[in-house]
Design a protein around this motif. Sequence first.
Motif, PDB file in Angstrom:
ATOM      1  N   ASP A 118      -1.326 -12.721 -15.362  1.00  0.00           N
ATOM      2  CA  ASP A 118      -0.851 -11.771 -16.369  1.00  0.00           C
ATOM      3  C   ASP A 118       0.582 -11.350 -16.033  1.00  0.00           C
ATOM      4  OD1 ASP A 118      -0.540  -9.930 -18.376  1.00  0.00           O
ATOM      5  OD2 ASP A 118      -2.307  -8.736 -17.850  1.00  0.00           O
ATOM      6  N   THR A 119       1.501 -12.286 -16.228  1.00  0.00           N
ATOM      7  CA  THR A 119       2.888 -12.074 -15.805  1.00  0.00           C
ATOM      8  C   THR A 119       3.568 -10.915 -16.534  1.00  0.00           C
ATOM      9  OG1 THR A 119       3.618 -13.803 -17.325  1.00  0.00           O
ATOM     10  CG2 THR A 119       3.219 -14.448 -15.027  1.00  0.00           C
ATOM     11  N   ALA A 120       3.242 -10.702 -17.803  1.00  0.00           N
ATOM     12  CA  ALA A 120       3.862  -9.590 -18.543  1.00  0.00           C
ATOM     13  C   ALA A 120       3.466  -8.250 -17.924  1.00  0.00           C
ATOM     14  CB  ALA A 120       3.465  -9.644 -20.019  1.00  0.00           C
ATOM     15  N   ALA A 121       2.182  -8.091 -17.595  1.00  0.00           N
ATOM     16  CA  ALA A 121       1.724  -6.844 -16.977  1.00  0.00           C
ATOM     17  C   ALA A 121       2.343  -6.673 -15.590  1.00  0.00           C
ATOM     18  CB  ALA A 121       0.201  -6.816 -16.891  1.00  0.00           C
ATOM     19  N   LEU A 122       2.379  -7.744 -14.816  1.00  0.00           N
ATOM     20  CA  LEU A 122       2.977  -7.661 -13.481  1.00  0.00           C
ATOM     21  C   LEU A 122       4.434  -7.211 -13.561  1.00  0.00           C
ATOM     22  CD1 LEU A 122       1.452 -10.834 -11.816  1.00  0.00           C
ATOM     23  CD2 LEU A 122       0.977  -8.447 -11.211  1.00  0.00           C
ATOM     24  N   TYR A 125       4.545  -3.365 -14.376  1.00  0.00           N
ATOM     25  CA  TYR A 125       4.198  -2.514 -13.234  1.00  0.00           C
ATOM     26  C   TYR A 125       5.287  -2.555 -12.159  1.00  0.00           C
ATOM     27  CZ  TYR A 125      -0.404  -2.003 -15.318  1.00  0.00           C
ATOM     28  OH  TYR A 125      -1.440  -1.708 -16.179  1.00  0.00           O
ATOM     29  N   GLU A 126       5.807  -3.723 -11.863  1.00  0.00           N
ATOM     30  CA  GLU A 126       6.858  -3.837 -10.852  1.00  0.00           C
ATOM     31  C   GLU A 126       8.129  -3.116 -11.295  1.00  0.00           C
ATOM     32  OE1 GLU A 126       6.941  -8.069 -10.191  1.00  0.00           O
ATOM     33  OE2 GLU A 126       5.159  -7.984  -8.904  1.00  0.00           O
ATOM     34  N   LYS A 127       8.443  -3.195 -12.591  1.00  0.00           N
ATOM     35  CA  LYS A 127       9.629  -2.515 -13.119  1.00  0.00           C
ATOM     36  C   LYS A 127       9.541  -1.001 -12.904  1.00  0.00           C
ATOM     37  CE  LYS A 127      10.203  -2.133 -17.677  1.00  0.00           C
ATOM     38  NZ  LYS A 127      10.588  -2.447 -19.070  1.00  0.00           N
ATOM     39  N   LEU A 128       8.330  -0.463 -12.964  1.00  0.00           N
ATOM     40  CA  LEU A 128       8.164   0.982 -12.811  1.00  0.00           C
ATOM     41  C   LEU A 128       7.888   1.417 -11.372  1.00  0.00           C
ATOM     42  CD1 LEU A 128       6.335   1.973 -16.097  1.00  0.00           C
ATOM     43  CD2 LEU A 128       8.724   2.195 -15.479  1.00  0.00           C
ATOM     44  N   GLY A 129       7.926   0.465 -10.432  1.00  0.00           N
ATOM     45  CA  GLY A 129       7.846   0.836  -9.026  1.00  0.00           C
ATOM     46  C   GLY A 129       6.536   0.546  -8.325  1.00  0.00           C
ATOM     47  N   PHE A 130       5.599  -0.123  -8.980  1.00  0.00           N
ATOM     48  CA  PHE A 130       4.367  -0.538  -8.308  1.00  0.00           C
ATOM     49  C   PHE A 130       4.707  -1.681  -7.350  1.00  0.00           C
ATOM     50  CE2 PHE A 130       2.577   1.650 -11.894  1.00  0.00           C
ATOM     51  CZ  PHE A 130       1.292   2.013 -11.548  1.00  0.00           C
ATOM     52  N   VAL A 131       4.047  -1.693  -6.193  1.00  0.00           N
ATOM     53  CA  VAL A 131       4.250  -2.758  -5.207  1.00  0.00           C
ATOM     54  C   VAL A 131       2.889  -3.317  -4.796  1.00  0.00           C
ATOM     55  CG1 VAL A 131       6.442  -1.856  -4.337  1.00  0.00           C
ATOM     56  CG2 VAL A 131       4.303  -1.138  -3.272  1.00  0.00           C
ATOM     57  N   ASP A 132       2.893  -4.562  -4.368  1.00  0.00           N
ATOM     58  CA  ASP A 132       1.666  -5.213  -3.916  1.00  0.00           C
ATOM     59  C   ASP A 132       1.163  -4.504  -2.665  1.00  0.00           C
ATOM     60  OD1 ASP A 132      -0.396  -6.911  -3.186  1.00  0.00           O
ATOM     61  OD2 ASP A 132       0.849  -8.701  -3.053  1.00  0.00           O
ATOM     62  N   SER A 133      -0.082  -4.049  -2.707  1.00  0.00           N
ATOM     63  CA  SER A 133      -0.657  -3.336  -1.560  1.00  0.00           C
ATOM     64  C   SER A 133      -1.073  -4.285  -0.443  1.00  0.00           C
ATOM     65  CB  SER A 133      -1.875  -2.518  -1.999  1.00  0.00           C
ATOM     66  OG  SER A 133      -2.956  -3.380  -2.326  1.00  0.00           O
ATOM     67  N   GLY A 134      -1.189  -5.578  -0.769  1.00  0.00           N
ATOM     68  CA  GLY A 134      -1.638  -6.557   0.208  1.00  0.00           C
ATOM     69  C   GLY A 134      -3.144  -6.706   0.273  1.00  0.00           C
ATOM     70  N   TYR A 135      -3.862  -5.799  -0.347  1.00  0.00           N
ATOM     71  CA  TYR A 135      -5.331  -5.854  -0.347  1.00  0.00           C
ATOM     72  C   TYR A 135      -5.799  -6.927  -1.325  1.00  0.00           C
ATOM     73  CZ  TYR A 135     -10.169  -4.559  -1.293  1.00  0.00           C
ATOM     74  OH  TYR A 135     -11.527  -4.584  -1.476  1.00  0.00           O
ATOM     75  N   VAL A 136      -6.748  -7.735  -0.888  1.00  0.00           N
ATOM     76  CA  VAL A 136      -7.357  -8.741  -1.763  1.00  0.00           C
ATOM     77  C   VAL A 136      -8.813  -8.345  -1.967  1.00  0.00           C
ATOM     78  CG1 VAL A 136      -7.966 -11.165  -2.055  1.00  0.00           C
ATOM     79  CG2 VAL A 136      -5.809 -10.549  -0.948  1.00  0.00           C
ATOM     80  N   ASP A 137      -9.153  -8.020  -3.190  1.00  0.00           N
ATOM     81  CA  ASP A 137     -10.522  -7.634  -3.528  1.00  0.00           C
ATOM     82  C   ASP A 137     -11.381  -8.893  -3.549  1.00  0.00           C
ATOM     83  OD1 ASP A 137     -12.919  -6.853  -4.748  1.00  0.00           O
ATOM     84  OD2 ASP A 137     -11.916  -5.515  -6.164  1.00  0.00           O
ATOM     85  N   PRO A 138     -12.445  -8.947  -2.742  1.00  0.00           N
ATOM     86  CA  PRO A 138     -13.285 -10.142  -2.720  1.00  0.00           C
ATOM     87  C   PRO A 138     -13.938 -10.428  -4.075  1.00  0.00           C
ATOM     88  CG  PRO A 138     -14.155  -8.453  -1.215  1.00  0.00           C
ATOM     89  CD  PRO A 138     -12.883  -7.927  -1.793  1.00  0.00           C
ATOM     90  N   ASP A 139     -14.067  -9.400  -4.909  1.00  0.00           N
ATOM     91  CA  ASP A 139     -14.640  -9.597  -6.243  1.00  0.00           C
ATOM     92  C   ASP A 139     -13.592 -10.056  -7.260  1.00  0.00           C
ATOM     93  OD1 ASP A 139     -17.195  -8.822  -5.387  1.00  0.00           O
ATOM     94  OD2 ASP A 139     -16.744  -6.705  -5.758  1.00  0.00           O
ATOM     95  N   ALA A 140     -12.314  -9.995  -6.890  1.00  0.00           N
ATOM     96  CA  ALA A 140     -11.238 -10.397  -7.798  1.00  0.00           C
ATOM     97  C   ALA A 140     -10.122 -11.078  -7.010  1.00  0.00           C
ATOM     98  CB  ALA A 140     -10.712  -9.180  -8.544  1.00  0.00           C
TER      99      ALA A 140
END
Length: 151
Positions: A118-122, A125-140
Amino acid sequence: MIRLVDISEDNFFAFRALEVAEEQRGFLDSAVGILARGYAYRACRGRVFGVAEDRTAVGLALVRDLDEEPACYDLQQFMIDRRFQGRGYGTEALRLILSALEAERKYGCVEVCVKRRDTAALRLYEKLGFVDSGYVDPDAPDSLNLLYVFR
């Protein structure tokens, strides 16, 4: 002007009718599903924000409290109707949501899980300051968990 509104019996059907573009359907729940989740998550303060331009319904967002570590606001779903995309409504609405949550200040951050495809959503979110937490959800495992920390 974009604003956040409560969902009520007066506007429920307008918000229920919102739809994302065909290529986004695998990333988000339907408007009815988002509204239902808001009800189902009421024990963890699940709430649905309506996004409106004047009196016109243009989007929905679902936020709930997440008391697990890291304790945060969990932005479960965020959508702008296909007819209103590409006009900056998503950016403006997300800023309003973040501002409302920051003013509430129950938690110091907001988390959102986004499919890697979902590149548009990414981008949003990145434009507004969200950053990758590094957590990988085993369900996703095909998703990124992004974190926005209030200043």
